[in-house]
Design a protein around this motif. Structure first.
Motif, PDB file in Angstrom:
ATOM      1  N   ALA A 151     -43.869   3.687  30.069  1.00  0.00           N
ATOM      2  CA  ALA A 151     -43.067   3.911  28.877  1.00  0.00           C
ATOM      3  C   ALA A 151     -43.629   3.085  27.723  1.00  0.00           C
ATOM      4  CB  ALA A 151     -41.614   3.535  29.151  1.00  0.00           C
ATOM      5  N   PRO A 152     -43.347   3.472  26.482  1.00  0.00           N
ATOM      6  CA  PRO A 152     -43.861   2.723  25.326  1.00  0.00           C
ATOM      7  C   PRO A 152     -43.461   1.252  25.384  1.00  0.00           C
ATOM      8  CG  PRO A 152     -42.951   4.811  24.621  1.00  0.00           C
ATOM      9  CD  PRO A 152     -42.605   4.670  26.069  1.00  0.00           C
ATOM     10  N   GLY A 153     -44.440   0.376  25.218  1.00  0.00           N
ATOM     11  CA  GLY A 153     -44.181  -1.053  25.206  1.00  0.00           C
ATOM     12  C   GLY A 153     -43.945  -1.687  26.561  1.00  0.00           C
ATOM     13  N   LYS A 154     -44.110  -0.899  27.618  1.00  0.00           N
ATOM     14  CA  LYS A 154     -43.871  -1.416  28.978  1.00  0.00           C
ATOM     15  C   LYS A 154     -45.131  -1.296  29.823  1.00  0.00           C
ATOM     16  CE  LYS A 154     -38.895  -0.549  29.141  1.00  0.00           C
ATOM     17  NZ  LYS A 154     -37.779   0.022  29.951  1.00  0.00           N
ATOM     18  N   GLU A 155     -45.143  -2.039  30.913  1.00  0.00           N
ATOM     19  CA  GLU A 155     -46.267  -1.961  31.836  1.00  0.00           C
ATOM     20  C   GLU A 155     -46.180  -0.685  32.668  1.00  0.00           C
ATOM     21  OE1 GLU A 155     -47.131  -6.736  32.553  1.00  0.00           O
ATOM     22  OE2 GLU A 155     -46.461  -5.460  34.200  1.00  0.00           O
ATOM     23  N   ARG A 156     -47.325  -0.266  33.167  1.00  0.00           N
ATOM     24  CA  ARG A 156     -47.357   0.888  34.064  1.00  0.00           C
ATOM     25  C   ARG A 156     -46.646   0.517  35.357  1.00  0.00           C
ATOM     26  NH1 ARG A 156     -52.915   4.195  34.260  1.00  0.00           N
ATOM     27  NH2 ARG A 156     -52.525   3.829  32.043  1.00  0.00           N
ATOM     28  N   GLU A 157     -45.760   1.406  35.806  1.00  0.00           N
ATOM     29  CA  GLU A 157     -44.980   1.105  36.998  1.00  0.00           C
ATOM     30  C   GLU A 157     -45.120   2.196  38.048  1.00  0.00           C
ATOM     31  OE1 GLU A 157     -40.772   0.911  36.271  1.00  0.00           O
ATOM     32  OE2 GLU A 157     -40.631   2.981  35.619  1.00  0.00           O
ATOM     33  N   PHE A 158     -44.977   1.772  39.292  1.00  0.00           N
ATOM     34  CA  PHE A 158     -45.054   2.675  40.439  1.00  0.00           C
ATOM     35  C   PHE A 158     -43.847   3.598  40.473  1.00  0.00           C
ATOM     36  CE2 PHE A 158     -45.915   4.019  44.690  1.00  0.00           C
ATOM     37  CZ  PHE A 158     -44.689   4.076  45.329  1.00  0.00           C
ATOM     38  N   VAL A 159     -44.094   4.865  40.818  1.00  0.00           N
ATOM     39  CA  VAL A 159     -43.022   5.840  40.978  1.00  0.00           C
ATOM     40  C   VAL A 159     -42.917   6.282  42.438  1.00  0.00           C
ATOM     41  CG1 VAL A 159     -42.200   8.149  40.364  1.00  0.00           C
ATOM     42  CG2 VAL A 159     -43.235   6.673  38.612  1.00  0.00           C
ATOM     43  N   SER A 160     -44.046   6.747  42.996  1.00  0.00           N
ATOM     44  CA  SER A 160     -44.012   7.269  44.355  1.00  0.00           C
ATOM     45  C   SER A 160     -45.425   7.367  44.881  1.00  0.00           C
ATOM     46  CB  SER A 160     -43.353   8.657  44.367  1.00  0.00           C
ATOM     47  OG  SER A 160     -43.320   9.194  45.668  1.00  0.00           O
ATOM     48  N   HIS A 161     -45.579   7.346  46.221  1.00  0.00           N
ATOM     49  CA  HIS A 161     -46.876   7.647  46.800  1.00  0.00           C
ATOM     50  C   HIS A 161     -46.724   8.421  48.094  1.00  0.00           C
ATOM     51  CE1 HIS A 161     -47.107   3.382  48.844  1.00  0.00           C
ATOM     52  NE2 HIS A 161     -46.147   4.108  49.351  1.00  0.00           N
ATOM     53  N   ILE A 162     -47.837   9.057  48.489  1.00  0.00           N
ATOM     54  CA  ILE A 162     -47.884   9.864  49.702  1.00  0.00           C
ATOM     55  C   ILE A 162     -49.192   9.580  50.403  1.00  0.00           C
ATOM     56  CG2 ILE A 162     -48.797  11.882  48.445  1.00  0.00           C
ATOM     57  CD1 ILE A 162     -47.103  13.624  50.410  1.00  0.00           C
ATOM     58  N   SER A 163     -49.125   9.359  51.699  1.00  0.00           N
ATOM     59  CA  SER A 163     -50.305   8.977  52.450  1.00  0.00           C
ATOM     60  C   SER A 163     -51.199  10.168  52.737  1.00  0.00           C
ATOM     61  CB  SER A 163     -49.889   8.313  53.761  1.00  0.00           C
ATOM     62  OG  SER A 163     -49.312   9.265  54.635  1.00  0.00           O
ATOM     63  N   ARG A 164     -52.471   9.854  53.022  1.00  0.00           N
ATOM     64  CA  ARG A 164     -53.434  10.907  53.334  1.00  0.00           C
ATOM     65  C   ARG A 164     -53.185  11.465  54.728  1.00  0.00           C
ATOM     66  NH1 ARG A 164     -58.880   7.161  54.016  1.00  0.00           N
ATOM     67  NH2 ARG A 164     -58.143   5.906  55.761  1.00  0.00           N
ATOM     68  N   SER A 165     -52.668  10.647  55.614  1.00  0.00           N
ATOM     69  CA  SER A 165     -52.358  11.084  56.963  1.00  0.00           C
ATOM     70  C   SER A 165     -50.844  11.169  57.132  1.00  0.00           C
ATOM     71  CB  SER A 165     -52.935  10.118  57.993  1.00  0.00           C
ATOM     72  OG  SER A 165     -54.329   9.996  57.839  1.00  0.00           O
ATOM     73  N   TYR A 166     -50.396  12.188  57.710  1.00  0.00           N
ATOM     74  CA  TYR A 166     -48.983  12.377  58.057  1.00  0.00           C
ATOM     75  C   TYR A 166     -48.069  12.605  56.848  1.00  0.00           C
ATOM     76  CZ  TYR A 166     -50.905  10.206  62.234  1.00  0.00           C
ATOM     77  OH  TYR A 166     -51.699   9.893  63.302  1.00  0.00           O
ATOM     78  N   GLY A 167     -48.601  12.456  55.623  1.00  0.00           N
ATOM     79  CA  GLY A 167     -47.773  12.701  54.452  1.00  0.00           C
ATOM     80  C   GLY A 167     -46.607  11.752  54.320  1.00  0.00           C
ATOM     81  N   LEU A 168     -46.792  10.507  54.721  1.00  0.00           N
ATOM     82  CA  LEU A 168     -45.731   9.519  54.579  1.00  0.00           C
ATOM     83  C   LEU A 168     -45.470   9.275  53.094  1.00  0.00           C
ATOM     84  CD1 LEU A 168     -46.879   6.968  57.306  1.00  0.00           C
ATOM     85  CD2 LEU A 168     -45.146   8.762  57.513  1.00  0.00           C
ATOM     86  N   THR A 169     -44.216   9.118  52.729  1.00  0.00           N
ATOM     87  CA  THR A 169     -43.848   8.957  51.319  1.00  0.00           C
ATOM     88  C   THR A 169     -43.024   7.704  51.092  1.00  0.00           C
ATOM     89  OG1 THR A 169     -41.851  10.296  51.593  1.00  0.00           O
ATOM     90  CG2 THR A 169     -43.856  11.449  50.946  1.00  0.00           C
ATOM     91  N   TYR A 170     -43.061   7.247  49.836  1.00  0.00           N
ATOM     92  CA  TYR A 170     -42.271   6.086  49.436  1.00  0.00           C
ATOM     93  C   TYR A 170     -41.933   6.246  47.961  1.00  0.00           C
ATOM     94  CZ  TYR A 170     -40.708   1.274  49.028  1.00  0.00           C
ATOM     95  OH  TYR A 170     -39.947   0.154  48.835  1.00  0.00           O
ATOM     96  N   TYR A 171     -40.728   5.801  47.593  1.00  0.00           N
ATOM     97  CA  TYR A 171     -40.262   5.962  46.219  1.00  0.00           C
ATOM     98  C   TYR A 171     -39.737   4.640  45.671  1.00  0.00           C
ATOM     99  CZ  TYR A 171     -40.292  10.895  47.505  1.00  0.00           C
ATOM    100  OH  TYR A 171     -40.664  12.140  47.928  1.00  0.00           O
ATOM    101  N   SER A 172     -39.873   4.467  44.376  1.00  0.00           N
ATOM    102  CA  SER A 172     -39.235   3.332  43.739  1.00  0.00           C
ATOM    103  C   SER A 172     -37.725   3.559  43.746  1.00  0.00           C
ATOM    104  CB  SER A 172     -39.727   3.159  42.303  1.00  0.00           C
ATOM    105  OG  SER A 172     -39.290   4.236  41.498  1.00  0.00           O
ATOM    106  N   ASP A 173     -36.981   2.487  43.662  1.00  0.00           N
ATOM    107  CA  ASP A 173     -35.530   2.598  43.692  1.00  0.00           C
ATOM    108  C   ASP A 173     -35.005   3.415  42.514  1.00  0.00           C
ATOM    109  OD1 ASP A 173     -34.913  -0.754  45.008  1.00  0.00           O
ATOM    110  OD2 ASP A 173     -35.354   1.141  46.013  1.00  0.00           O
ATOM    111  N   SER A 174     -35.694   3.371  41.395  1.00  0.00           N
ATOM    112  CA  SER A 174     -35.212   4.047  40.197  1.00  0.00           C
ATOM    113  C   SER A 174     -35.289   5.565  40.282  1.00  0.00           C
ATOM    114  CB  SER A 174     -35.987   3.560  38.971  1.00  0.00           C
ATOM    115  OG  SER A 174     -37.364   3.846  39.115  1.00  0.00           O
TER     116      SER A 174
END
Length: 123
Positions: A40-63
């Motif tokens: 966002a403007p004036g803010k640092e880049r933040e993690f949203v979500s990722h997905i693994s190359r194997s098994y498609g494991l996912t993780y999300y930020s609380d927001s």
């Protein structure tokens, strides 16, 4: 390294939905762990979500947990971010990122980045 191109950003009212796409080329997409970040403007880049190359494991930020869904289609060399129940605070430039070796939640964990796509949510 893989080359990444995001698409699907735009303007939407609060409560609406968007689906971001990230198309990869130049390497073996299925060997990459993939992620979405936002800035966002004036803010640092933040993690949203990722997905693994194997098994498609996912993780999300609380927001975004419960509202966003990450997925990948290795046959199409594409990773997606389905964004539902959007809020004005989701307004940001969204970046796709990938890495073959690391699978983390920090900017430094990913070596390949797209150019970003703007998402604007109005109240």
């Amino acid at each position: 390294q893989v080359q990444l191109v995001e698409s699907g950003g735009g303007s939407v009212q609060a409560g609406g939905s968007l689906r971001l796409s990230c198309a990869a080329s130049g390497s073996t997409f299925s060997t990459y762990n993939m992620a979405w970040f936002r800035q966002a403007p004036g803010k640092e880049r933040e993690f949203v979500s990722h997905i693994s190359r194997s098994y498609g494991l996912t993780y999300y930020s609380d927001s975004v947990k419960g509202r966003f869904t990450i997925s990948r289609d290795n046959a199409k060399n594409t990773v997606y971010l389905q964004m539902d129940s959007l809020k004005p605070e989701d307004t940001a430039v969204y970046y796709c990122a990938g890495d073959q070796a690391r699978w983390g939640r920090r900017v430094v964990d990913f070596g390949s980045w797209g150019q970003g796509t703007q998402v604007t949510v109005s109240s």
